[in-house]
Design an enzyme around this catalytic site. Sequence first.
Site, PDB file in Angstrom:
ATOM      1  CG  HIS A  63      13.718   3.046  -2.922  1.00 34.01           C
ATOM      2  ND1 HIS A  63      12.419   2.885  -2.410  1.00 34.01           N
ATOM      3  CD2 HIS A  63      14.508   2.444  -1.965  1.00 34.01           C
ATOM      4  CE1 HIS A  63      12.417   1.848  -1.473  1.00 34.01           C
ATOM      5  NE2 HIS A  63      13.623   1.648  -1.275  1.00 34.01           N
ATOM      6  CD  GLN A  66      16.432   5.819  -2.415  1.00 33.24           C
ATOM      7  OE1 GLN A  66      17.322   5.233  -2.419  1.00 33.24           O
ATOM      8  NE2 GLN A  66      15.658   5.975  -1.649  1.00 33.24           N
ATOM      9  NE  ARG A  87      15.400   7.458   8.264  1.00 32.95           N
ATOM     10  CZ  ARG A  87      14.664   7.197   9.337  1.00 32.95           C
ATOM     11  NH1 ARG A  87      13.486   6.369   9.044  1.00 32.95           N
ATOM     12  NH2 ARG A  87      14.439   7.868  10.366  1.00 32.95           N
ATOM     13  CE1 TYR A 126      11.044   7.053   0.164  1.00 31.37           C
ATOM     14  CE2 TYR A 126      11.166   4.679  -0.210  1.00 31.37           C
ATOM     15  CZ  TYR A 126      11.712   5.975   0.132  1.00 31.37           C
ATOM     16  OH  TYR A 126      13.212   6.046   0.038  1.00 31.37           O
ATOM     17  CG  HIS A 212       8.713   2.314   4.536  1.00 29.66           C
ATOM     18  ND1 HIS A 212       9.523   1.970   5.414  1.00 29.66           N
ATOM     19  CD2 HIS A 212       9.206   2.698   3.440  1.00 29.66           C
ATOM     20  CE1 HIS A 212      10.830   2.486   5.428  1.00 29.66           C
ATOM     21  NE2 HIS A 212      10.816   2.720   3.975  1.00 29.66           N
ATOM     22  NE  ARG A 215      12.466   2.444  10.423  1.00 30.23           N
ATOM     23  CZ  ARG A 215      12.794   2.039   9.487  1.00 30.23           C
ATOM     24  NH1 ARG A 215      13.249   0.593   9.260  1.00 30.23           N
ATOM     25  NH2 ARG A 215      12.956   2.731   8.073  1.00 30.23           N
ATOM     26  CG  HIS A 236      12.187  -1.324   3.151  1.00 33.84           C
ATOM     27  ND1 HIS A 236      11.588  -0.030   3.187  1.00 33.84           N
ATOM     28  CD2 HIS A 236      12.757  -1.660   2.199  1.00 33.84           C
ATOM     29  CE1 HIS A 236      12.132   0.390   1.862  1.00 33.84           C
ATOM     30  NE2 HIS A 236      12.734  -0.456   1.470  1.00 33.84           N
ATOM     31  CD  GLU A 239      18.018  -1.432   4.985  1.00 36.86           C
ATOM     32  OE1 GLU A 239      18.722  -0.824   4.033  1.00 36.86           O
ATOM     33  OE2 GLU A 239      16.831  -0.928   4.933  1.00 36.86           O
ATOM     34  CG  HIS A 273      16.990  -4.546   2.841  1.00 35.95           C
ATOM     35  ND1 HIS A 273      17.950  -4.414   1.771  1.00 35.95           N
ATOM     36  CD2 HIS A 273      16.243  -3.505   2.907  1.00 35.95           C
ATOM     37  CE1 HIS A 273      17.814  -3.332   0.991  1.00 35.95           C
ATOM     38  NE2 HIS A 273      16.845  -2.657   1.932  1.00 35.95           N
ATOM     39  CG  ASP A 324      17.448  -0.463  -1.820  1.00 39.41           C
ATOM     40  OD1 ASP A 324      16.539   0.545  -1.890  1.00 39.41           O
ATOM     41  OD2 ASP A 324      18.010  -1.042  -0.650  1.00 39.41           O
TER      42      ASP A 324
END
Length: 456
Positions: A63, A66, A87, A126, A212, A215, A236, A239, A273, A324
């Site tokens: 990502h 980040q 998060r 994303y 993603h 969830r 993902h 994780e 993960h 990551d």
Amino acid sequence: MTDSLSPPAFHADRALLPQGWERDVRLTVVDGCIGEVHTGVAAQAGDQRVRILVPGVPNLHSHAFQRGMAGLTEIGGGDGDSFWSWRELMYRFLAKLVPDAVEAIAAQAYMEMLESGFTRVGEFHYLHHDADGQPYADRAEMSARIAAAAAQTGIGLTLLPVFYAHADFGGAAPNPAQRRLIHDVDGFAQLLDGARTALRPLPDAVLGIAPHSLRAVTGEELSALLPLNDGPVHIHIAEQLREVDACVAWSGLRPVRWLYENVAVDARWCLVHATHIDDDERARIVASRAVAGLCPVTEANLGDGLFPLQAFAREGGRFGVGSDSNVLIDAAEELRLLEYGQRLSLRGRNVIAPDAQRSSGRYLFDGAQQGGAQALGVAAGLQPGASADLLELDADHPAMIAREGDALLDSWVFAARNGALRSVWRRGRQCVADGRHLQRDVITARFAQALRSVLG
């Protein structure tokens, strides 16, 4: 990237080929790819001479944005700090980013990846919409910025646009902090069309898709997404223990078990993960030939836990590594921590390589090569047809002196720090010399300006 021309061929005193270490290796380069490979031959006029040559490392999960918040979440949280509180801080940072800043931060991250030995990145991307959650006039504006950062730095790009529609299992409505991420299936199809256009200037870019997480996507949406593109599929999964518990509460099944019972998972897939899996789930991943995408530095930083790599690898499981969250970008560090985490858990040494004849550094390097390349949709290693993505280890570095064969990789992974990686070529064009990216000053100045604007 236009700073250097590709030499017609490389000649290495020692090189790591798919069959193992060879001496006096000559690799020709044709249109950015390896043409012929000859061993036991002399150099020719015009060859790029190197002493120790190994293939570049794939970074299967990033990502990039980040990188701009690295180090800003390390405040004591007591018993309450976790991935989930991290998060929320990440969402607050994300809310401030404009396209110029995203491009500048991505370029800094990609430059640092190249300087550490990563030559291709899987960008799990994303951040798509404007701050109010509305699409940009060009729906792929942010994807185009990622492509521009890859072009400037020279890194290979596998772009993985992320489909994100829900806040939790069962199709829960997204929360306001997620508004820049959200798509429906039709809008995502349009995003993919725009991403294909954005990638055209890059000679060997690959387009995949990334639902993603379970969830964030329903089963019906997942079924609709998979036919939209025939490239890699990354997700993902498992994780965090809270995620596993929530999936069981929703469906009666653990996340990896639910995925395998509802989707035909195969070698296109990378399960990022997959930290918290049971024996049955581990066996299903191995049998499907999917890649486990492991991110040891980030998983340690977030307190995720440890993937059961020893058992997985000894059963023939495929794995690769990724940076990551980009809190620290270092290819050797990811491999080192991958082994050290298992040593701490299993209370032994050299625990991943399957027998006493195998070097840990070589086993980790080969696994990351093969699994990472598969996950990113490209060929692995120094072989004809593969991209000429090359690393020169410094034979005079203190960690490399008097080493031969696999001891070179063991020493790079476990005993070296700065300076062990001397040069990097991507598609045969040099982008790192003496450990420094050729455009470092320009890229870092733009990164600094962007961060001062975002954080000021």
